[in-house]
Scaffold this motif. Structure first.
Motif, short mmCIF file in Angstrom:
data_model
loop_
_atom_site.label_atom_id
_atom_site.label_comp_id
_atom_site.label_asym_id
_atom_site.label_seq_id
_atom_site.Cartn_x
_atom_site.Cartn_y
_atom_site.Cartn_z
N ALA A 1 0.83 -1.20 0.00
CA ALA A 1 0.00 0.00 0.00
C ALA A 1 0.87 1.25 0.00
O ALA A 1 1.94 1.29 0.61
CB ALA A 1 -0.91 0.01 1.22
N LEU A 2 0.42 2.27 -0.70
CA LEU A 2 1.07 3.57 -0.84
C LEU A 2 2.31 3.53 -1.72
O LEU A 2 3.00 4.53 -1.88
CB LEU A 2 1.45 4.17 0.53
CG LEU A 2 0.32 4.32 1.56
CD1 LEU A 2 0.86 4.94 2.85
CD2 LEU A 2 -0.82 5.16 1.01
N ARG A 3 2.61 2.39 -2.33
CA ARG A 3 3.80 2.27 -3.17
C ARG A 3 3.45 1.60 -4.50
O ARG A 3 4.18 0.76 -5.00
CB ARG A 3 4.88 1.45 -2.45
CG ARG A 3 5.43 2.05 -1.18
CD ARG A 3 6.28 3.28 -1.42
NE ARG A 3 7.42 2.99 -2.28
CZ ARG A 3 8.53 2.36 -1.87
NH1 ARG A 3 8.65 1.97 -0.60
NH2 ARG A 3 9.52 2.15 -2.70
N SER A 4 2.31 1.96 -5.08
CA SER A 4 1.81 1.24 -6.25
C SER A 4 2.75 1.25 -7.45
O SER A 4 2.90 0.21 -8.11
CB SER A 4 0.42 1.76 -6.66
OG SER A 4 0.44 3.16 -6.87
N PRO A 5 3.45 2.34 -7.81
CA PRO A 5 4.34 2.27 -8.96
C PRO A 5 5.51 1.29 -8.74
O PRO A 5 5.81 0.47 -9.61
CB PRO A 5 4.84 3.72 -9.12
CG PRO A 5 3.81 4.56 -8.44
CD PRO A 5 3.34 3.73 -7.30
N TYR A 6 6.15 1.39 -7.59
CA TYR A 6 7.26 0.49 -7.26
C TYR A 6 6.78 -0.96 -7.20
O TYR A 6 7.43 -1.87 -7.74
CB TYR A 6 7.85 0.93 -5.92
CG TYR A 6 9.04 0.13 -5.46
CD1 TYR A 6 10.32 0.41 -5.95
CD2 TYR A 6 8.91 -0.86 -4.48
CE1 TYR A 6 11.42 -0.30 -5.51
CE2 TYR A 6 10.01 -1.56 -4.03
CZ TYR A 6 11.26 -1.28 -4.54
OH TYR A 6 12.35 -1.99 -4.10
N ASN A 7 5.65 -1.17 -6.56
CA ASN A 7 5.08 -2.51 -6.42
C ASN A 7 4.80 -3.14 -7.79
O ASN A 7 5.15 -4.30 -8.04
CB ASN A 7 3.78 -2.39 -5.62
CG ASN A 7 3.38 -3.66 -4.89
OD1 ASN A 7 2.27 -3.73 -4.37
ND2 ASN A 7 4.23 -4.65 -4.81
N ALA A 8 4.20 -2.36 -8.67
CA ALA A 8 3.89 -2.87 -10.01
C ALA A 8 5.15 -3.21 -10.78
O ALA A 8 5.23 -4.23 -11.48
CB ALA A 8 3.05 -1.84 -10.77
#
Length: 269
Positions: free
Chosen positions: A160-167
């Motif tokens: 959560a709160l890190r959607s670009p990095y996570n993706a």
């Protein structure tokens, strides 16, 4: 009859990369990348590095005789082509690509993520790895070499709160498995390493950003992070580098297409 030990077999040697490996490490001037460079050089590898900061790269190259490097933004096709041309000239070929370059990206609820920051994070963290693998593939086919992609536990757990990095990190897993299948028939091994909470300046910065986004103290967020890890501890950059070295050793010659976490068992993010 009981057999005597094979005196020609050195198990410790099998756990070390072969001396003389020609290695390109992206993002190799600081953090995990620099730790990887130092460990591989200690094992006898010849290493070419890239980074985006010309002054930092110059200081990095001046620290060790024979170390070579190129200023490169891995999201640029033109700069990546130049990187590989210079690495090939400096090393005389290529045995290993370590895709380490990356950025943390924004920490924010998805509705507040600037689309430009989303694109920039994926361009560096995922497309950069693709561009480097694209240039490396023909060279590694010639040497039956290896690729190690440096990912994150955010490549196996939602964050959560890190959607670009996570993706981007979930995408790295798909890229790793695809390349392992594609290059495997030519003897090229492809794996990814998934560090957890690494004791580093970068973790401190992302923890601070998360604390600000959550409007809580830094120390509270740090304790929350550690509570999600079975061993209740961070890992060091050197531990990550040693896992990379193992993956490049003869002992790991049968390992490909794998995602190996080094995280103290992060249970959730």
């Amino acid at each position: 009859m009981r057999q005597s030990p094979d005196s020609t077999f050195d198990p410790l040697a099998a756990l070390r990369p072969a001396p003389g490996l020609r290695v390109l490490v992206t993002g190799g001037t600081s953090g995990i990348g620099l730790a990887i460079v130092r460990v591989l050089e200690a094992a006898g590898a010849r290493v070419h590095v890239c980074g985006t900061d010309a002054d930092r790269l110059a200081a990095h190259l001046g620290a060790v005789d024979g170390r070579t490097g190129t200023v490169c933004d891995v999201s640029s096709e033109t700069e990546v082509r130049t990187l590989f041309a210079e690495a090939h000239e400096a090393l005389g070929g290529l045995d290993v690509l370590v895709n380490n370059a990356g950025i943390a990206g924004p920490t924010a609820p998805v509705e507040k993520v600037d689309p430009a920051e989303w694109r920039r994070t994926l361009d560096i963290d995922l497309t950069g790895a693709f561009l480097c693998a694209r240039e490396a593939a023909p060279l590694l086919r010639d040497t039956s070499g290896a690729i190690v992609n440096i990912s994150s536990v955010a490549g196996r757990l939602g964050y959560a709160l890190r959607s670009p990095y996570n993706a981007a990190k979930f995408g790295m897993r798909g890229l790793t498995e695809s390349l392992a299948r594609e290059l495997g028939p030519d003897g090229v091994r492809v794996n990814e390493v998934l560090p957890g909470f690494v004791d580093s300046d970068r973790l401190n910065r992302t923890t601070q950003a998360r604390a600000e986004a959550m409007e809580v103290p830094f120390e509270e967020v740090e304790q929350i992070l550690l509570s999600k890890t079975s061993l209740r501890t961070k890992v060091s950059e050197e531990e990550v580098a040693l896992l990379v070295a193992y993956l490049l050793s003869p002992a790991a010659r049968g390992i490909s297409g794998q995602s190996l976490s080094i995280c103290g068992n992060v249970e959730y993010l």
